[in-house]
Design a protein around this motif. Sequence first.
Motif, PDB file in Angstrom:
ATOM      1  N   GLU A  51       0.889  -1.748   0.207  1.00  0.00           N
ATOM      2  CA  GLU A  51      -0.186   0.111   0.327  1.00  0.00           C
ATOM      3  C   GLU A  51       0.754   0.949  -0.086  1.00  0.00           C
ATOM      4  N   THR A  77      -3.666   0.995  -3.492  1.00  0.00           N
ATOM      5  CA  THR A  77      -3.595  -0.239  -2.771  1.00  0.00           C
ATOM      6  C   THR A  77      -3.130  -1.011  -4.157  1.00  0.00           C
ATOM      7  N   HIS A  91       0.968   0.350  13.745  1.00  0.00           N
ATOM      8  CA  HIS A  91      -0.748   0.175  14.219  1.00  0.00           C
ATOM      9  C   HIS A  91      -1.041   0.222  15.933  1.00  0.00           C
ATOM     10  N   SER A 109      -1.639  -8.841  11.448  1.00  0.00           N
ATOM     11  CA  SER A 109      -1.770  -8.173  10.272  1.00  0.00           C
ATOM     12  C   SER A 109      -1.244  -9.617   9.620  1.00  0.00           C
ATOM     13  N   MET A 166      -3.769 -11.499  -0.617  1.00  0.00           N
ATOM     14  CA  MET A 166      -4.831 -10.915   0.993  1.00  0.00           C
ATOM     15  C   MET A 166      -6.667 -11.016   0.495  1.00  0.00           C
ATOM     16  N   GLY A 210      -4.826  -6.085   9.438  1.00  0.00           N
ATOM     17  CA  GLY A 210      -5.682  -5.700   8.956  1.00  0.00           C
ATOM     18  C   GLY A 210      -6.379  -7.053   9.493  1.00  0.00           C
ATOM     19  N   ARG A 248     -10.150  -5.868  11.033  1.00  0.00           N
ATOM     20  CA  ARG A 248     -11.214  -6.092  10.684  1.00  0.00           C
ATOM     21  C   ARG A 248     -12.123  -7.586  10.784  1.00  0.00           C
ATOM     22  N   SER A 276      -5.934  -1.901   8.777  1.00  0.00           N
ATOM     23  CA  SER A 276      -4.912  -1.765   7.690  1.00  0.00           C
ATOM     24  C   SER A 276      -4.052  -1.421   7.491  1.00  0.00           C
ATOM     25  N   ASP A 277      -2.868  -1.649   6.834  1.00  0.00           N
ATOM     26  CA  ASP A 277      -1.901  -0.105   6.690  1.00  0.00           C
ATOM     27  C   ASP A 277      -2.689   0.782   5.390  1.00  0.00           C
TER      28      ASP A 277
END
Length: 342
Positions: A12, A31, A115, A136, A178, A273, A276, A304-305
């Motif tokens: 990203e 992305t 994070h 992550s 991903m 990530g 989520r 996420s990043d």
Amino acid sequence: MITLGIESSCDETAVAIITDTGKILSHQLITQYKEHSLYGGVVPEIASRAHLEYIDKLINKSLTEANITINDIDIFASGAGPGLIGGLIVGLNIAKSLAFALKKPFIAVNHLEAHALMPKFFNKELTFPYLLLLASGGHTQILIVKGVGDYELLGTTIDDACGECFDKVAKMLGWEYMGGKYIEEFAQNGNPNAFDFPRPLIYSKDCNFSFSGLKTSVRQTIEKIGSNMTDKIKSDICASFQSAICDIIEKKFKTALKQIQNKNIKYIVASGGVARNQKIRDTLNKIAQNNHIQTIFAEPQYCSDNGVMIAFAGQENYKKGNISNYDITPRPRWPLQELKNE
Ligand code: KG4
Ligand code: ZN
């Protein structure tokens, strides 16, 4: 005080501009999905070239969105590791050059710290110390966050990261790289008890994780099903896999909470990530409720990043006087626990 943050540690490219009063003036992110999806995973050399191509456009877009000029930026921050070295070089050198040219402070941010602190940006009531699940694509850790630059590691993965395991299972089921989000989506229509996948290390007395045996078991199941695979079976596999992950996380957090009795922890926090995932959030909510503490999660898009987390961690480090030297180089490996001694 205005901070510009650059994230370029993986796939990203992100730039954000924030104020010290908690406003996001700009949040830009590209992305590199189309660059990498052809190869089924992130190709480091392609990632660094893409960062280089996107970064100055994103900085300009950010300044336009924030309606300011580069001279209005007070602090320049960039992720310096852990991550892929080629991408880190791009972000770090741009932030350094801008800071040097404009005679402003430059902060090299630890990606994991970014994070870890992100939930604080949106939740001012969140006070140290808090118990953190940092999950992550590259890391799975349970930490006590005692303050900026002050982390105690309680447990980590001894093999694959949780997100990596989600991604590998997703790939086995035919989804692109991903693929964690597809597993969650499909799991909604599945039976979590359809397959009895293993829960590695669930009986060990520490807070360490292992996901590789779970991944192998899912692989063997998929191989056995072969051409009889249907969407219903996929959903059942996803739900059963997700349920195994949640059981592992639940057990490890129960162990962690036992270990940290009397440490005045009032919050369980999740970031990265994988945080989520709603079932993982539900699991942490349940544990917190049973222990009379609260949960706080980063907003899904900021799990996420992103650039905001780098800008915020940069700003918090600046407040502590942690200004970086220009001779700092990227650190592909940079454990959080090392921050205290630097
Ligand atoms: O924090 P992040 O954006 O990048 C890293 O620093 O690694 O995390 C990416 C990881 C990927 O493994 C992705 O599949 C996973 O987070 N992820 C999820 C979900 N959304 C993203 N895993 C489980 N459930 C989700 N909903
Ligand atoms: Zn990350």
